[in-house]
Design a protein around this motif. Structure first.
Motif, PDB file in Angstrom:
ATOM      1  N   ILE A   1       0.848  -1.169   0.000  1.00  0.00           N
ATOM      2  CA  ILE A   1       0.000   0.000   0.000  1.00  0.00           C
ATOM      3  C   ILE A   1       0.892   1.230   0.000  1.00  0.00           C
ATOM      4  O   ILE A   1       1.802   1.343   0.827  1.00  0.00           O
ATOM      5  N   LEU A   2       0.611   2.125  -0.914  1.00  0.00           N
ATOM      6  CA  LEU A   2       1.341   3.381  -1.004  1.00  0.00           C
ATOM      7  C   LEU A   2       0.510   4.452  -0.319  1.00  0.00           C
ATOM      8  O   LEU A   2      -0.598   4.767  -0.748  1.00  0.00           O
ATOM      9  N   LYS A   3       1.025   5.007   0.752  1.00  0.00           N
ATOM     10  CA  LYS A   3       0.307   6.036   1.499  1.00  0.00           C
ATOM     11  C   LYS A   3       0.775   7.403   1.011  1.00  0.00           C
ATOM     12  O   LYS A   3       1.839   7.886   1.394  1.00  0.00           O
ATOM     13  N   THR A   4      -0.040   8.005   0.171  1.00  0.00           N
ATOM     14  CA  THR A   4       0.337   9.283  -0.443  1.00  0.00           C
ATOM     15  C   THR A   4      -0.152  10.486   0.341  1.00  0.00           C
ATOM     16  O   THR A   4       0.349  11.583   0.139  1.00  0.00           O
ATOM     17  N   GLY A   5      -1.138  10.297   1.174  1.00  0.00           N
ATOM     18  CA  GLY A   5      -1.742  11.445   1.837  1.00  0.00           C
ATOM     19  C   GLY A   5      -2.691  12.138   0.879  1.00  0.00           C
ATOM     20  O   GLY A   5      -3.002  11.626  -0.195  1.00  0.00           O
TER      21      GLY A   5
END
Length: 132
Positions: A1-5
């Motif tokens: 999971i890429l947490k980009t905000g």
């Protein structure tokens, strides 16, 4: 999971940039979101610029070409202008692309929200490779 905000500012900046480009090209950015459909090729785009279009000088020297272009279209879908957007390749490749596209490109026009044909653009890329 890429947490980009939050990405809302980034997407807004991208939309603003795209709108600015459309304005530079002479198109109303607001029209893009109201189009019922964008132009679509009537014939395969791969048939518009073929191996016979390869510039002879480049062919004999093993040259490769990449040409990013935009076609301005009238309300019938006919190409009225070919603009090179970016090309690290020689002018010979660029000329071959535009001359062949202006002769051979066949597109259905863009349709506005009421289904009426309107002038718009179509963009793509042509890649010239030998032995591929």
């Amino acid at each position: 999971i890429l947490k980009t905000g939050p990405m809302d500012k980034a997407f807004k900046a991208l939309r603003d940039c795209n709108d600015e480009i459309l304005q530079l090209w002479g198109y109303d950015p607001a029209k893009r979101t109201s189009l019922q459909s964008e132009p679509t090729p009537k014939t395969p785009p791969g048939n518009w610029v073929t191996d016979v279009s390869y510039p002879l000088y480049e062919l004999s020297n093993g040259g490769r070409g990449i040409v990013h272009f935009r076609l301005d279209l009238d309300d019938t879908g006919k190409a009225t202008k070919c603009e090179i957007l970016d090309s690290p390749s020689s002018k010979d490749f660029q000329k071959a692309v535009c001359s062949n596209l202006m002769k051979n490109a066949r597109l259905s026009p863009a349709l506005d929200s009421a289904g009426n044909p309107v002038p718009w653009y179509w963009q793509s890329t042509v890649v010239f490779l030998i032995g591929q």
